[in-house]
Design an enzyme around this catalytic site. Sequence first.
Site, PDB file in Angstrom:
ATOM      1  N   THR A  35       2.155   1.912  -6.852  1.00  0.00           N
ATOM      2  CA  THR A  35       2.344   2.168  -8.285  1.00  0.00           C
ATOM      3  C   THR A  35       2.056   0.899  -9.079  1.00  0.00           C
ATOM      4  OG1 THR A  35       4.155   3.618  -7.544  1.00  0.00           O
ATOM      5  CG2 THR A  35       3.873   3.351  -9.917  1.00  0.00           C
ATOM      6  N   ALA A  87       9.491   1.110  -7.251  1.00  0.00           N
ATOM      7  CA  ALA A  87      10.730   1.111  -6.467  1.00  0.00           C
ATOM      8  C   ALA A  87      10.633   2.204  -5.410  1.00  0.00           C
ATOM      9  CB  ALA A  87      11.943   1.358  -7.357  1.00  0.00           C
ATOM     10  N   GLY A 101       7.349  -2.270   0.674  1.00  0.00           N
ATOM     11  CA  GLY A 101       6.134  -3.043   0.945  1.00  0.00           C
ATOM     12  C   GLY A 101       6.433  -4.432   1.489  1.00  0.00           C
ATOM     13  N   GLU A 107       9.853 -10.244  -5.286  1.00  0.00           N
ATOM     14  CA  GLU A 107      10.091  -9.291  -6.387  1.00  0.00           C
ATOM     15  C   GLU A 107      11.410  -9.605  -7.083  1.00  0.00           C
ATOM     16  OE1 GLU A 107       7.690  -5.424  -4.619  1.00  0.00           O
ATOM     17  OE2 GLU A 107       9.785  -5.655  -4.137  1.00  0.00           O
TER      18      GLU A 107
HETATM   19  C1  5RP Z   1       7.334  -3.337  -2.430  1.00  0.00           C
HETATM   20  C2  5RP Z   1       8.191  -2.473  -3.276  1.00  0.00           C
HETATM   21  C3  5RP Z   1       7.547  -1.339  -3.987  1.00  0.00           C
HETATM   22  O1  5RP Z   1       7.836  -1.430  -5.339  1.00  0.00           O
HETATM   23  C4  5RP Z   1       8.082  -0.049  -3.441  1.00  0.00           C
HETATM   24  O2  5RP Z   1       7.892  -0.049  -2.039  1.00  0.00           O
HETATM   25  C5  5RP Z   1       7.389   1.151  -4.077  1.00  0.00           C
HETATM   26  O3  5RP Z   1       6.060   1.188  -3.665  1.00  0.00           O
HETATM   27  P1  5RP Z   1       5.102   2.376  -4.085  1.00  0.00           P
HETATM   28  O4  5RP Z   1       4.839   2.213  -5.539  1.00  0.00           O
HETATM   29  O5  5RP Z   1       3.873   2.158  -3.218  1.00  0.00           O
HETATM   30  O6  5RP Z   1       5.792   3.675  -3.757  1.00  0.00           O
HETATM   31  O7  5RP Z   1       9.376  -2.665  -3.413  1.00  0.00           O
HETATM   32  O8  5RP Z   1       8.085  -4.300  -1.745  1.00  0.00           O
END
Ligand code: 5RP
Length: 222
Positions: A35, A87, A101, A107
């Site tokens: 995202t 998130a 991730g 973050e």
């Molecule tokens: C990475 C994160 C991301 O914000 C979380 O995993 C959401 O990822 P995505 O937008 O791919 O669903 O915390 O460390």
Amino acid sequence: MTQDEMKKAVAEAAVDRIRGQLRADSIVGVGTGSTANCFIDALAGIRQLFDGAVASSEATAERLRGHGIPVYDLNAVPGLDLYVDGADEFDAGLNLVKGGGGALTREKIVAAAAKEFICIVDTSKRVEVLGRFPLPVEVIPMARSLVARQLVKLGGQPELREGFVTDNGNLILDVYNLEIRDPKVLEAELNNIVGVVTNGLFARRGADVVLMGTPDGVETLL
Ligand code: 5RP
């Protein structure tokens, strides 16, 4: 709308929301994940309205640079007006679980430096009680087993994220089966375990606003 279309829509909504706040010298904090990647792509469209960005991961820095957006070290900037990130889960109090991730520590640092944290998600991320998504905990490698034993005592089931090393050279334990009724308390308790770098609960500094992509459009939650 597919999930990818919702991610794009919410990323564009975030760009629309911040457009008026940007100045020629603004530095934007940028998160990590699919995202956040949509947000970076949308941000490139208003490149002329701000100076540059601080990235929460090497992957994000690379994508920003790929769009010609300068990436600054956090130490080189006085602070950030805005941080935009995705998130893995959020609740009605805008408490978050992040770190799917593996970028949770950076973050959390960039979020802490920002005046406003705008979280961008799709409907799949909304939960009544945090903990359905396994909670990521970044640990110093030599403390992996020590920390895992403490996490079991707290009722969780930690699993090492195999083959993964964070941008900081550490490991991730994904903790299953936690029902997180008091996220602020658990966030502090986990951070107190020796060997933990940080955990994926963003409750003490949660989101200020959540933009949620739904099949009918983007909802703003405050
Ligand atoms: C990475 C994160 C991301 O914000 C979380 O995993 C959401 O990822 P995505 O937008 O791919 O669903 O915390 O460390």
